[in-house]
Design an enzyme around this catalytic site. Structure first.
Site, PDB file in Angstrom:
ATOM      1  N   GLU A  56      24.433 -30.587  45.799  1.00  0.00           N
ATOM      2  CA  GLU A  56      23.042 -30.853  45.387  1.00  0.00           C
ATOM      3  C   GLU A  56      22.497 -32.177  45.909  1.00  0.00           C
ATOM      4  OE1 GLU A  56      25.443 -29.731  43.375  1.00  0.00           O
ATOM      5  OE2 GLU A  56      24.720 -27.747  42.795  1.00  0.00           O
ATOM      6  N   HIS A 101      29.124 -25.806  34.609  1.00  0.00           N
ATOM      7  CA  HIS A 101      29.170 -24.887  35.756  1.00  0.00           C
ATOM      8  C   HIS A 101      29.337 -25.595  37.092  1.00  0.00           C
ATOM      9  CE1 HIS A 101      25.229 -25.938  37.420  1.00  0.00           C
ATOM     10  NE2 HIS A 101      24.853 -26.111  36.182  1.00  0.00           N
ATOM     11  N   HIS A 139      28.356 -19.563  31.783  1.00  0.00           N
ATOM     12  CA  HIS A 139      27.684 -19.302  33.063  1.00  0.00           C
ATOM     13  C   HIS A 139      28.281 -18.049  33.701  1.00  0.00           C
ATOM     14  CE1 HIS A 139      26.390 -20.086  37.237  1.00  0.00           C
ATOM     15  NE2 HIS A 139      25.543 -20.993  36.770  1.00  0.00           N
ATOM     16  N   GLU A 170      10.280 -32.133  41.753  1.00  0.00           N
ATOM     17  CA  GLU A 170      11.483 -32.849  41.283  1.00  0.00           C
ATOM     18  C   GLU A 170      12.149 -33.586  42.460  1.00  0.00           C
ATOM     19  OE1 GLU A 170      15.526 -31.445  39.651  1.00  0.00           O
ATOM     20  OE2 GLU A 170      14.278 -31.365  37.870  1.00  0.00           O
ATOM     21  N   ASP A 225      17.249 -29.048  44.044  1.00  0.00           N
ATOM     22  CA  ASP A 225      18.414 -29.380  44.861  1.00  0.00           C
ATOM     23  C   ASP A 225      19.381 -28.247  45.117  1.00  0.00           C
ATOM     24  OD1 ASP A 225      19.550 -28.974  42.405  1.00  0.00           O
ATOM     25  OD2 ASP A 225      19.856 -31.087  41.954  1.00  0.00           O
ATOM     26  N   ARG A 277      30.171 -27.135  40.563  1.00  0.00           N
ATOM     27  CA  ARG A 277      31.259 -26.844  41.517  1.00  0.00           C
ATOM     28  C   ARG A 277      32.379 -27.879  41.454  1.00  0.00           C
ATOM     29  NH1 ARG A 277      27.867 -23.528  44.063  1.00  0.00           N
ATOM     30  NH2 ARG A 277      28.701 -22.105  45.642  1.00  0.00           N
TER      31      ARG A 277
HETATM   32  C1  UD1 Z   1      23.744 -22.904  41.476  1.00  0.00           C
HETATM   33  C2  UD1 Z   1      23.283 -24.165  42.218  1.00  0.00           C
HETATM   34  C3  UD1 Z   1      23.358 -25.377  41.296  1.00  0.00           C
HETATM   35  C4  UD1 Z   1      22.644 -25.128  39.979  1.00  0.00           C
HETATM   36  C5  UD1 Z   1      23.171 -23.847  39.360  1.00  0.00           C
HETATM   37  C6  UD1 Z   1      22.396 -23.529  38.114  1.00  0.00           C
HETATM   38  C7  UD1 Z   1      23.770 -24.325  44.616  1.00  0.00           C
HETATM   39  C8  UD1 Z   1      24.776 -24.655  45.645  1.00  0.00           C
HETATM   40  N1  UD1 Z   1      24.167 -24.422  43.334  1.00  0.00           N
HETATM   41  O1  UD1 Z   1      25.127 -23.066  41.215  1.00  0.00           O
HETATM   42  O2  UD1 Z   1      22.763 -26.484  41.925  1.00  0.00           O
HETATM   43  O3  UD1 Z   1      22.877 -26.202  39.117  1.00  0.00           O
HETATM   44  O4  UD1 Z   1      23.002 -22.772  40.294  1.00  0.00           O
HETATM   45  O5  UD1 Z   1      23.057 -22.608  37.313  1.00  0.00           O
HETATM   46  O6  UD1 Z   1      22.676 -23.959  44.939  1.00  0.00           O
HETATM   47  N2  UD1 Z   1      26.335 -15.325  39.168  1.00  0.00           N
HETATM   48  C9  UD1 Z   1      26.071 -14.077  38.630  1.00  0.00           C
HETATM   49  N3  UD1 Z   1      24.821 -13.849  38.101  1.00  0.00           N
HETATM   50  C10 UD1 Z   1      23.855 -14.802  38.064  1.00  0.00           C
HETATM   51  C11 UD1 Z   1      24.148 -16.064  38.606  1.00  0.00           C
HETATM   52  C12 UD1 Z   1      25.394 -16.316  39.157  1.00  0.00           C
HETATM   53  O7  UD1 Z   1      26.914 -13.184  38.627  1.00  0.00           O
HETATM   54  O8  UD1 Z   1      22.758 -14.528  37.573  1.00  0.00           O
HETATM   55  C13 UD1 Z   1      27.679 -15.574  39.758  1.00  0.00           C
HETATM   56  C14 UD1 Z   1      27.872 -14.930  41.116  1.00  0.00           C
HETATM   57  O9  UD1 Z   1      29.202 -14.457  41.216  1.00  0.00           O
HETATM   58  C15 UD1 Z   1      27.681 -16.112  42.080  1.00  0.00           C
HETATM   59  C16 UD1 Z   1      28.275 -17.238  41.251  1.00  0.00           C
HETATM   60  O10 UD1 Z   1      27.858 -16.973  39.932  1.00  0.00           O
HETATM   61  O11 UD1 Z   1      28.348 -15.901  43.293  1.00  0.00           O
HETATM   62  C17 UD1 Z   1      27.853 -18.633  41.664  1.00  0.00           C
HETATM   63  O12 UD1 Z   1      26.449 -18.726  41.836  1.00  0.00           O
HETATM   64  P1  UD1 Z   1      25.852 -19.842  42.850  1.00  0.00           P
HETATM   65  O13 UD1 Z   1      24.359 -19.749  42.835  1.00  0.00           O
HETATM   66  O14 UD1 Z   1      26.522 -19.742  44.158  1.00  0.00           O
HETATM   67  O15 UD1 Z   1      26.349 -21.204  42.233  1.00  0.00           O
HETATM   68  P2  UD1 Z   1      26.073 -21.869  40.826  1.00  0.00           P
HETATM   69  O16 UD1 Z   1      27.333 -22.526  40.411  1.00  0.00           O
HETATM   70  O17 UD1 Z   1      25.410 -20.902  39.939  1.00  0.00           O
HETATM   71  N1  UDP Z   2      19.636 -22.526  29.988  1.00  0.00           N
HETATM   72  C1  UDP Z   2      19.274 -21.265  29.511  1.00  0.00           C
HETATM   73  N2  UDP Z   2      20.254 -20.467  28.975  1.00  0.00           N
HETATM   74  C2  UDP Z   2      21.555 -20.855  28.891  1.00  0.00           C
HETATM   75  C3  UDP Z   2      21.915 -22.133  29.409  1.00  0.00           C
HETATM   76  C4  UDP Z   2      20.934 -22.945  29.955  1.00  0.00           C
HETATM   77  O1  UDP Z   2      18.109 -20.889  29.562  1.00  0.00           O
HETATM   78  O2  UDP Z   2      22.371 -20.082  28.379  1.00  0.00           O
HETATM   79  C5  UDP Z   2      18.593 -23.389  30.591  1.00  0.00           C
HETATM   80  C6  UDP Z   2      18.520 -24.826  30.126  1.00  0.00           C
HETATM   81  O3  UDP Z   2      17.663 -24.987  29.008  1.00  0.00           O
HETATM   82  C7  UDP Z   2      17.991 -25.561  31.353  1.00  0.00           C
HETATM   83  C8  UDP Z   2      18.519 -24.751  32.505  1.00  0.00           C
HETATM   84  O4  UDP Z   2      18.896 -23.481  31.976  1.00  0.00           O
HETATM   85  O5  UDP Z   2      16.568 -25.536  31.415  1.00  0.00           O
HETATM   86  C9  UDP Z   2      19.696 -25.439  33.121  1.00  0.00           C
HETATM   87  O6  UDP Z   2      20.301 -24.601  34.030  1.00  0.00           O
HETATM   88  P1  UDP Z   2      21.733 -24.860  34.619  1.00  0.00           P
HETATM   89  O7  UDP Z   2      22.542 -25.640  33.664  1.00  0.00           O
HETATM   90  O8  UDP Z   2      22.235 -23.531  35.053  1.00  0.00           O
HETATM   91  O9  UDP Z   2      21.425 -25.688  35.951  1.00  0.00           O
HETATM   92  P2  UDP Z   2      21.201 -27.234  36.248  1.00  0.00           P
HETATM   93  O10 UDP Z   2      20.166 -27.760  35.346  1.00  0.00           O
HETATM   94  O11 UDP Z   2      22.521 -27.897  36.081  1.00  0.00           O
HETATM   95  O12 UDP Z   2      20.804 -27.244  37.677  1.00  0.00           O
END
Ligand code: UD1
Ligand code: UDP
Length: 375
Positions: free
Chosen positions: A134, A211, A244, A120, A98, A213
């Site tokens: 999502e 994490h 995160h 999924e 999603d 939004r």
């Molecule tokens: C995204 C997904 C969410 C998922 C989550 C898992 C969307 C809209 N959201 O949200 O569904 O649950 O990932 O974690 O697709 N960043 C880093 N390094 C990284 C990752 C993120 O610096 O490796 C920072 C960046 O500044 C980035 C911000 O996190 O702009 C947000 O990342 P983004 O993918 O936009 O949203 P998530 O909240 O991570």
């Molecule tokens: N996870 C990880 N390291 C962390 C936190 C989470 O490997 O420090 C794993 C966790 O076991 C799960 C996945 O990341 O499999 C969940 O990711 P996240 O919470 O970012 O996204 P969501 O599941 O909410 O989409």
């Protein structure tokens, strides 16, 4: 014999964890040619998973920017995928879950009239703005996909209610259980110094992740204030919070939780130590989707820091409870589980509504049925 080319496209940590066992299985499956494309909507958190599972993507769009908007991710992923799809011409594109990468990849494949398989599929909260975006991402992806790999019967029923034809839905279990079972080991040893220093036999670990939004701002402040209260009241707990990478999460977390001796704000953990930390935790507080699926399999109670969930199965089984983001409700429910052994015992039952570790095999069998290889 020509090979059936399957392109897996993903971009964030959870998609990578859940697609990794499928990619590894496809790599060795006769008759299939696997091609992996990452948008890198996440960078470090994606690379952690790619390294662990030894996946080297054929293409990496490297789109992540600090503070990226939904528009940024969608446009950069969609445009970047155009040329790759044109060049590779896969017979099927697999997307997961999603995220915005999921939606952009589905749309990109649809524009090239390439079949989409949705892993999924069928999760629904029933609220288009929670989780945002999502819920809409998975509905729109479901509208594009021709093959729906639903993790549970509930997810299948959701799709049937929306008019998806039954013969395009396969109930497979969730691939996250495949990943989890291959990763949790009784003799696992942590290398992270803060985790190494914890005596898990004397201390009760509360593992926290957040994490979403819709939780940024006041809801997240409430969550962290509740954690500070728990820390104050219970001397035998250690709170571990791998924060995160989102700067918006980090700012609130560090401003409220710094300076508490037994609250450990650490960097996101690699999946291997994280999964093994879940297995040794007492209680998990999270707004993550993946954790709601993994923790029940490990017999760990989960308090979900959200008002609703698209994963009702473990709530029904009694191992997951929705507590929302109100300070009192988080504090009181956690307190109940820390002081009342019977209550804790009832929630700490290992249940596995999300899979048996064989989801990838079922997905591959379905792909075999679908591919010309079977004819
Ligand atoms: C995204 C997904 C969410 C998922 C989550 C898992 C969307 C809209 N959201 O949200 O569904 O649950 O990932 O974690 O697709 N960043 C880093 N390094 C990284 C990752 C993120 O610096 O490796 C920072 C960046 O500044 C980035 C911000 O996190 O702009 C947000 O990342 P983004 O993918 O936009 O949203 P998530 O909240 O991570
Ligand atoms: N996870 C990880 N390291 C962390 C936190 C989470 O490997 O420090 C794993 C966790 O076991 C799960 C996945 O990341 O499999 C969940 O990711 P996240 O919470 O970012 O996204 P969501 O599941 O909410 O989409």
């Amino acid at each position: 014999m020509s090979q059936f080319k399957v392109m897996s496209i993903f971009g964030t940590r959870p998609e990578a964890i859940k697609m990794a066992p499928l990619v590894k299985a496809l790599e060795i499956e006769k008759g299939f040619k696997s091609c992996v494309v990452v948008t890198a909507q996440h960078r470090e958190m994606l690379d952690q998973v790619l390294n662990l599972f030894k996946i080297i993507p054929q293409y990496d769009l490297n789109i992540m920017q600090s503070g990226q908007s939904l528009y940024d991710i969608t446009c950069r992923a969609l445009k970047g995928l155009e040329e790759i799809l044109e060049q590779e011409k896969p017979q099927i594109v697999l997307v997961h879950g999603d995220t915005t990468t999921t939606l952009a990849a589905s749309l990109a494949a649809y524009y090239k009239k390439i079949t989409v398989g949705h892993v999924e599929a069928g999760l629904r909260s029933g609220d288009s703005y929670s989780p945002f975006p999502e819920e809409m991402n998975r509905k729109l992806t479901g509208g594009i996909a021709a093959l729906h790999f639903a993790p549970t019967q509930t997810a299948k029923d959701n799709l049937l209610r929306e008019g998806v034809s039954e013969d395009s839905i396969y109930v497979t279990g969730n691939t996250v259980i495949d990943a989890l079972l291959a990763t949790v080991k009784e003799d696992f040893e942590f290398t992270n110094p803060q985790l190494k220093a914890i005596d898990f036999s004397q201390k009760r670990v509360l593992l926290v992740t957040t994490h979403r939004r819709e939780n940024l701002g006041q809801p997240m402040e409430n969550i962290f204030k509740a954690l500070a209260l728990l820390h104050e009241q219970f001397e035998d707990i250690e709170i571990i919070f791998p924060v995160h990478k989102n700067p918006a999460v980090r700012e609130i977390a560090y401003s409220i939780l710094t300076g508490h001796e037994r609250i450990h704000l650490i960097e996101p953990l690699d999946y291997e130590p994280f999964a093994n930390l879940m297995a040794r935790s007492y209680l998990i507080l999270t707004d993550s989707g993946g954790l709601q699926e993994e923790a029940p399999a490990l017999g760990k109670p989960v308090l979900v820091l959200r008002e609703n969930t698209e994963r009702p199965e473990a709530v029904v089984a009694g191992t997951v409870a929705l507590v929302g983001t109100n300070i009192e409700s988080i504090f009181e429910t956690s307190k109940g589980l820390l002081v009342n052994k019977d209550l804790y015992g009832k929630m700490a039952q290992a249940v596995n509504p999300y899979g048996d570790g064989k989801a990838c095999l079922r997905i591959i069998d379905s792909l075999k049925d679908y591919s010309p290889l079977s004819s």
